[in-house]
Write a protein that holds these residues in place. Structure first.
Motif, PDB file in Angstrom:
ATOM      1  N   LEU A  74      39.043  47.044  44.351  1.00  0.00           N
ATOM      2  CA  LEU A  74      39.267  48.394  44.363  1.00  0.00           C
ATOM      3  C   LEU A  74      38.093  49.027  44.826  1.00  0.00           C
ATOM      4  O   LEU A  74      38.510  50.539  45.403  1.00  0.00           O
ATOM      5  N   GLY A  75      36.923  48.639  44.516  1.00  0.00           N
ATOM      6  CA  GLY A  75      35.734  49.729  44.873  1.00  0.00           C
ATOM      7  C   GLY A  75      35.154  49.272  46.245  1.00  0.00           C
ATOM      8  O   GLY A  75      34.295  49.675  46.755  1.00  0.00           O
ATOM      9  N   GLY A  76      35.731  48.433  47.074  1.00  0.00           N
ATOM     10  CA  GLY A  76      35.252  48.051  48.317  1.00  0.00           C
ATOM     11  C   GLY A  76      34.159  47.287  48.435  1.00  0.00           C
ATOM     12  O   GLY A  76      33.575  47.260  49.619  1.00  0.00           O
ATOM     13  N   SER A  77      33.710  46.581  47.417  1.00  0.00           N
ATOM     14  CA  SER A  77      32.666  45.626  47.448  1.00  0.00           C
ATOM     15  C   SER A  77      33.027  44.432  47.945  1.00  0.00           C
ATOM     16  O   SER A  77      32.311  43.541  48.562  1.00  0.00           O
ATOM     17  N   GLU A  78      34.262  44.047  48.257  1.00  0.00           N
ATOM     18  CA  GLU A  78      34.852  42.899  48.835  1.00  0.00           C
ATOM     19  C   GLU A  78      36.189  43.267  49.198  1.00  0.00           C
ATOM     20  O   GLU A  78      37.144  44.037  48.814  1.00  0.00           O
ATOM     21  N   TYR A  79      36.701  42.610  50.370  1.00  0.00           N
ATOM     22  CA  TYR A  79      37.925  42.784  50.717  1.00  0.00           C
ATOM     23  C   TYR A  79      38.982  41.834  50.282  1.00  0.00           C
ATOM     24  O   TYR A  79      38.283  40.472  50.074  1.00  0.00           O
ATOM     25  N   TRP A 136      32.048  52.890  43.572  1.00  0.00           N
ATOM     26  CA  TRP A 136      31.664  51.248  43.472  1.00  0.00           C
ATOM     27  C   TRP A 136      31.622  50.884  42.066  1.00  0.00           C
ATOM     28  O   TRP A 136      31.613  51.642  41.199  1.00  0.00           O
ATOM     29  N   GLY A 147      25.127  43.434  41.854  1.00  0.00           N
ATOM     30  CA  GLY A 147      25.374  44.177  43.098  1.00  0.00           C
ATOM     31  C   GLY A 147      24.967  45.614  42.988  1.00  0.00           C
ATOM     32  O   GLY A 147      24.887  46.159  41.968  1.00  0.00           O
ATOM     33  N   LYS A 181      43.980  37.009  47.547  1.00  0.00           N
ATOM     34  CA  LYS A 181      42.521  36.844  47.467  1.00  0.00           C
ATOM     35  C   LYS A 181      42.454  35.228  47.144  1.00  0.00           C
ATOM     36  O   LYS A 181      42.769  34.844  46.149  1.00  0.00           O
ATOM     37  N   ARG A 215      36.029  44.595  42.084  1.00  0.00           N
ATOM     38  CA  ARG A 215      35.223  44.836  43.465  1.00  0.00           C
ATOM     39  C   ARG A 215      36.274  44.978  44.713  1.00  0.00           C
ATOM     40  O   ARG A 215      35.814  45.840  45.420  1.00  0.00           O
TER      41      ARG A 215
END
Lengths: 219, 264
Positions: free
Chosen positions: A51-56, A70, A76, A9, A49
């Motif tokens: 892990l929660g799928g809010s960011e790749y 989330w 957010g 990342k 984030r």
């Protein structure tokens, strides 16, 4: 278990790519509640984030067959122009709940913010925001295997903190949490395992105390 | 024991998300008052009525048997849809960024939502205006070939979607681009032939206008709508080609930059 497969990342900066994580292969056993430790800017929030799928991740995959929430945080996931009730309805709908009345009532009851529940959320204090957010997850009946918590229990008055702690602990049997919190005592209160993010690497400790002392020595 | 909700397919998740966004969008756009929904229809309808009246007063009252107000509306309403789609869809991702925190919400969802809202609004406005012109003024308002009209409107819509998808990605990296687009869109109403047709323009000037696929679409709509309408230089083949290219580039960009559109 959550598997991180060769994830990197990075964020673009003026001086080129700034790597938070570089080529990380890692397995997070999800049999214990995990407290995430790291310095400011180490990537705790980014990690949670992702892990929660809010960011790749910039590259690589995060694989798990667990139901992960989330990231419950102060930023957010909230539309400031919508009221607490409308935000609750929105979350219910994207989770496939058709009849949202029951859910709204539960959130309203948990949040205890009175008529503010029908005011736009941008007018809320941070404590009120976290009450509504936590209320929303509780109203979803903790339909998650993993709950991601980013500093949300750090705000609010003592009474709210107690209430949140009691509720979270009651659900420990079925739900694991991954928590970012700057308060060591809060982490110790909720988590038995620790994950230290240091110099772009991850280190998992079965015991939160080991994680805390490692983190203390490393930083 | 906690009772679990059933697992949903990704299509069901998308449907649920678009539904949630749809309600949310309606609420924030029109929900301020009960009059909100009225204005949603009345505002574009009023604009169309005013512009049509002005341009009708300037010109003749009928053109080869077609009443001028009907001719104007048939160009104006689809054109409004075109510009509205470009501005609404190109900002759809940016203005819903906060909600991307939920894994269920993908960048494409607000685009689909806004597309549905604009299409529905346009359809209601168009039918309302046409019906009132028939009811109160006795104009003939039915199209010669409804499939032809729908096809041309579909192409105009597909063109707007392609352009908007490209802009979505551009806005993400160059936010100032939105101002450039605003400047470009201003003269579009004139060069897209909303208030005149190609056959009114001397053929030596066609080169100034025939690059514009929106002009072609409007002419195609009118050709299918009115009996004996001279479509000038308009070409279905040209429009289809431009639409395919625009949508291809748009989707390619959108899919490649999908993960970047999510993060704030």
């Amino acid at each position: 278990m959550i598997r991180l497969e060769n994830i990197s990342k990075w964020y673009p900066t003026k001086s080129g790519r700034h790597y938070i994580f570089k080529n990380i292969d890692f397995q997070i056993p999800m049999d214990k509640n995990i407290g995430v430790l790291g310095r400011n800017g180490a990537g705790k929030s980014t990690f949670i984030r992702m892990l929660g799928g809010s960011e790749y991740p910039s590259s690589g995959n995060i694989i798990s067959d667990l139901r992960i929430s989330w990231p419950l945080g102060l930023q957010g996931g909230i539309q400031g122009s919508m009221t607490g009730r409308e935000n609750a309805r929105f979350v219910a709908r994207i989770h496939g709940i058709k009849n949202t009345c029951q859910m709204e009532a539960k959130v309203e009851e948990f949040a205890e913010i009175g008529s503010y529940f029908d005011e736009p959320m941008k007018s809320y204090s941070s404590g009120m925001r976290s009450r509504v957010l936590l209320g929303i997850t509780i109203a979803l009946d903790f339909d998650f295997d993993v709950l991601l918590i980013d500093e949300i229990t750090a705000v609010g008055d003592a009474k709210f903190k107690n209430k949140a702690a009691t509720l979270l602990k009651k659900r420990f049997a079925s739900t694991r949490i991954v928590m970012v919190n700057h308060s060591i005592s809060q982490l110790k209160n909720f988590c038995s395992a620790g994950l230290v993010i240091h110099n772009g690497g991850l280190k998992y400790f079965e015991n939160i105390d080991d994680a805390i002392s490692y983190y203390g020595n490393a930083s | 024991m906690i009772e679990r909700r059933p697992t949903r397919s990704s299509l069901q998740i998308m449907r649920d998300t678009v539904y949630a966004l749809f309600i949310r969008e309606l609420r924030t756009r029109f929900g301020g008052s009960r009059l909100g929904y009225f204005w949603a229809i009345a505002e574009p309808a009023g604009q169309a009525a005013v512009l049509t009246t002005i341009f009708s007063l300037m010109g003749r009252t009928s053109l080869s048997g077609v009443e001028i107000p009907v001719l104007m509306l048939v160009g104006l309403v689809p054109f409004k849809l075109f510009t509205k789609l470009i501005s609404q869809l190109s900002n759809a991702v940016l203005s819903n960024k906060g909600l991307m925190a939920y894994r269920q919400v993908e960048p494409i969802d607000p685009i689909i939502t806004r597309l549905l809202i604009e299409l529905a609004t346009m359809a209601i406005v168009f039918v309302t205006l046409m019906f009132s012109m028939y009811w109160f003024l006795g104009y003939k308002v039915t199209p010669v070939s409804l499939p032809g009209v729908l096809l041309a409107i579909f192409l105009l819509m597909a063109l707007a979607v392609g352009i908007a998808l490209i802009l979505c990605v551009l806005f993400e990296y160059f936010p100032d681009m939105s101002k450039v687009v605003g400047v470009i869109m201003t003269p579009m109403m004139i060069v897209s032939g909303v208030f005149f047709s190609a056959s009114m323009v001397p053929t030596q000037y066609w080169g100034l206008l025939d690059w514009n696929p929106a002009f072609h679409c409007l002419e195609l709509i009118r050709e299918s709508y009115f009996y004996g309408y001279d479509p000038g230089f308009s070409s279905l083949e040209f429009v289809v080609k431009v639409v395919i290219i625009a949508d291809f580039i748009g989707m390619l960009l959108f899919v490649s930059y999908r993960t970047k559109l999510v993060s704030s």
